[in-house]
Motif scaffolding. Structure first.
Motif, PDB file in Angstrom:
ATOM      1  N   ILE A  60       0.849  -1.199   0.000  1.00 55.69           N
ATOM      2  CA  ILE A  60       0.000   0.000   0.000  1.00 55.69           C
ATOM      3  C   ILE A  60       0.880   1.242   0.000  1.00 55.69           C
ATOM      4  N   THR A  64       0.940   3.786  -3.154  1.00 57.02           N
ATOM      5  CA  THR A  64       0.440   5.155  -2.975  1.00 57.02           C
ATOM      6  C   THR A  64       1.577   6.168  -3.005  1.00 57.02           C
ATOM      7  N   PRO A  68      -1.002  10.554  -1.030  1.00 54.36           N
ATOM      8  CA  PRO A  68      -2.088  11.153  -0.239  1.00 54.36           C
ATOM      9  C   PRO A  68      -1.639  12.353   0.596  1.00 54.36           C
ATOM     10  N   ILE A 140      -6.734   0.858  -4.112  1.00 56.83           N
ATOM     11  CA  ILE A 140      -6.288   1.616  -2.940  1.00 56.83           C
ATOM     12  C   ILE A 140      -5.598   2.932  -3.300  1.00 56.83           C
ATOM     13  N   PRO A 141      -4.734   2.986  -4.331  1.00 55.69           N
ATOM     14  CA  PRO A 141      -4.104   4.272  -4.667  1.00 55.69           C
ATOM     15  C   PRO A 141      -5.120   5.363  -5.017  1.00 55.69           C
ATOM     16  N   ALA A 144      -6.911   6.394  -1.750  1.00 52.22           N
ATOM     17  CA  ALA A 144      -6.003   7.184  -0.915  1.00 52.22           C
ATOM     18  C   ALA A 144      -5.836   8.599  -1.458  1.00 52.22           C
ATOM     19  N   THR A 145      -5.806   8.739  -2.782  1.00 51.31           N
ATOM     20  CA  THR A 145      -5.658  10.059  -3.397  1.00 51.31           C
ATOM     21  C   THR A 145      -6.871  10.940  -3.127  1.00 51.31           C
ATOM     22  N   ARG A 147      -8.940  10.635  -0.629  1.00 48.96           N
ATOM     23  CA  ARG A 147      -8.891  10.991   0.801  1.00 48.96           C
ATOM     24  C   ARG A 147      -7.910  12.139   1.035  1.00 48.96           C
ATOM     25  N   GLY A 148      -6.759  12.087   0.348  1.00 51.04           N
ATOM     26  CA  GLY A 148      -5.784  13.169   0.466  1.00 51.04           C
ATOM     27  C   GLY A 148      -6.344  14.491  -0.026  1.00 51.04           C
ATOM     28  N   GLN A 163     -13.593   5.618   5.852  1.00 46.35           N
ATOM     29  CA  GLN A 163     -12.861   4.646   6.665  1.00 46.35           C
ATOM     30  C   GLN A 163     -13.815   3.705   7.393  1.00 46.35           C
ATOM     31  N   SER A 209     -15.480   1.816   0.387  1.00 43.14           N
ATOM     32  CA  SER A 209     -14.878   3.115   0.689  1.00 43.14           C
ATOM     33  C   SER A 209     -14.890   4.034  -0.534  1.00 43.14           C
ATOM     34  N   ASP A 312      -2.233  13.889  10.160  1.00 40.23           N
ATOM     35  CA  ASP A 312      -3.123  14.073   9.011  1.00 40.23           C
ATOM     36  C   ASP A 312      -3.834  15.420   9.077  1.00 40.23           C
TER      37      ASP A 312
END
Length: 540
Positions: A60, A64, A68, A140-141, A144-145, A147-148, A163, A209, A312
């Motif tokens: 992960i 990523t 993120p 997942i990438p 995650a992006t 979310r970032g 999440q 998600s 974060d």
């Protein structure tokens, strides 16, 4: 303005902490039925699950590539410059790039699963587990992006809800599959297949998600803005924009992989070296690995994950202050982060350590001396495991990525140098010794540097930390007394009695801590309006 930033930090921390508490608690609570249904292979199954997830978590990080956190920083910076169009253009390019990275990473993990399985000491049983996890790497990438992106906008609700949805869907799939295989099926009680289905659940959770994140993009009316090709104020080519973000992401990848790299060093060395240093069998060593890596992790990662939410939340706010050259506000935010860290971690760690035996019993049954000792040691390690990572995040927010990478590398090299002698001398306690000494070194050199570059006043932090320590001491005494009283009526030898003990003693400890914090004014000094709200709800 500084107070406004602190209020945003408290709000963002509340959302992410709440999500982490819920998702981590779900991730810990599921182990109770899961562990019971896996009997008589419970410890082996948990070790196999943990080995697969350690490598999965590392993939992960690789897939990523630190994007993120980097996207959060860049989105925050462009919005601080009032250039939303460039921020959206950046997101479009990164999403396409991350989709490609996900495909490549998933293929690599699938193909090299056999080699990594045998190197880990998991053997053939670990191969299907790792291959099932490779499915999740596809998406997942991208997740995650996005979310970032929300993190960069300081809109933590979407981040948090995604999440929780991911965890709920994952656990439903996992427990249903394991129950059907191990309890309902009369002739197919294959525990390896049950573990494989447990890890396949990660893919189902990631899809849930992604759906939640797209929903929030539509709800916040940002989906069409992202694909609006209006030119931005910043004149920069698409290739250069993506390159700039990737360069920014590398330090986040390196420092953000600290916990996982340390775990992988343990995973790749513990079984293999202990077979040479001791007379234990591979099955026994896998069980020991489960004790310190799998069993302990499920519980301690709750507080670790919550503590890391400060990074974060603080990242975009500190970046914005740095971009606008508001040094005083930036220094205040760094000091405030340390205060929040101390206010949460110190009482959480002390409380968990005091209730270690009943807490462990709730999840895994009554521990022997080795299990209990390892649990207590790793609870205390949570502080030095998270503090340097937070500092490295703040360094990068202030354009000191090289310093962050240097101090991480010092810690990691120390871990590598100490690992073999620690295993030889301390056996199952070796990974704890090597990691603790290496992280302590990283913490000491990093604290000195963050003070230099941020200009925060350590006296303010130490003053409030001293107050937190005193209040925690009183809280600890109340927990010990209540635990002793309950022991006269409840013997913590079963899951239910242990749960009651943890609930009552832990609940009292939390109330005492909040009560004294409110009475001494510490609650409002740290949490501001949120502290006032908590005090009123508790009628203090």
């Amino acid at each position: 303005m500084e107070n406004n930033s602190q209020e945003k930090m408290v709000s963002g921390t509340a959302w992410l902490s709440g999500a982490n508490i819920v998702s981590r608690l779900l991730g810990a609570v599921y182990i109770i039925p899961w562990y019971a249904w896996m009997a008589p292979h419970s410890a082996e199954a948990n070790a196999l699950f943990s080995m697969g997830y350690n490598i999965y978590a590392f993939f992960i990080l690789l897939s990523t590539v630190g994007i993120p956190a980097a996207i959060s920083k860049e989105i925050s910076r462009y919005h601080a410059l009032d250039d939303e169009e460039t921020a959206n253009r950046l997101l479009r390019q990164v999403l396409l790039f991350m989709l490609l990275i996900g495909v490549v990473a998933a293929i690599v993990m699938y193909v090299f699963s056999p080699a990594m399985s045998y190197a880990s000491g998991g053997g053939a049983n670990l191969i299907p587990v790792m291959r099932s996890l490779s499915l999740s790497i596809l998406f997942i990438p991208v997740v995650a992006t996005i979310r970032g992106y929300f993190q960069g906008l300081n809109q933590m609700k979407a981040f948090a809800v995604s999440q929780i949805y991911e965890q709920i869907v994952r656990i439903i799939w996992m427990l249903t599959a394991v129950f059907m295989i191990m309890k309902v099926s009369s002739g197919y009680k294959d525990w390896v297949s049950a573990v494989t289905q447990s890890t396949t659940a990660a893919f189902i959770g990631v899809i849930a998600s992604l759906i939640a994140l797209v929903y929030y993009l539509v709800k916040e009316k940002r989906l069409f803005k992202i694909f609006d090709f209006t030119p931005g104020k910043t004149k920069i080519s698409t290739g250069r924009l993506l390159k700039q973000t990737l360069i920014t992401s590398i330090p986040f990848l390196v420092t953000g992989s600290a916990i996982q790299l340390f775990k992988l060093v343990d995973q790749m060395t513990f079984v293999n070296l202990m077979l040479k240093f001791t007379t234990y069998s591979q099955t026994q060593l896998n069980v020991f690995f489960a004790y310190f890596a799998a069993n302990v992790d499920k519980i301690t990662m709750i507080v670790i994950a919550i503590a890391l939410t400060l990074g974060d939340v603080g990242l975009p706010l500190i970046t914005a202050a740095y971009t606008k050259r508001k040094r005083k506000e930036m220094a205040g935010l760094v000091a405030y982060n340390f205060q929040l860290f101390a206010a949460f971690m110190i009482p959480a760690v002390i409380g968990m350590a005091l209730l270690a035996k009943p807490l462990y019993t709730v999840f895994y049954g009554v521990p022997d001396s080795m299990q209990l000792n390892l649990f207590v040691l790793y609870i205390f390690q949570s502080i030095i495991l998270t503090l340097p990572i937070l500092i490295w995040i703040y360094m990068q927010a202030m354009q000191n990525s090289r310093s962050a990478m240097k101090y991480f590398l010092i810690s990691f090299v120390a871990k590598l140098l100490l690992q073999v002698p620690s295993l030889y001398l301390f056996h199952v306690y070796g990974p704890f010794v090597s990691s603790s000494l290496a992280l302590l070194l990283g913490t000491l050199v990093s604290i000195r540097r963050i003070r230099q570059i941020s200009g925060y006043n350590p006296k303010n932090v130490w003053h409030k930390t001293l107050g937190i320590l005193l209040i925690t001491g009183v809280m600890g005494i109340s927990v010990i007394v209540m635990n002793l009283i309950l022991s006269l009526f409840l013997k913590s030898t079963g899951m239910i009695t242990s749960f009651i003990n943890v609930l009552i003693s832990g609940g009292l400890g939390i109330y005492v801590y909040l009560f004294l914090s409110a009475k001494l004014g510490l609650l409002e000094k740290i949490l501001g309006a949120q502290g006032t709200s908590i005090r009123r709800r508790l009628h203090i």
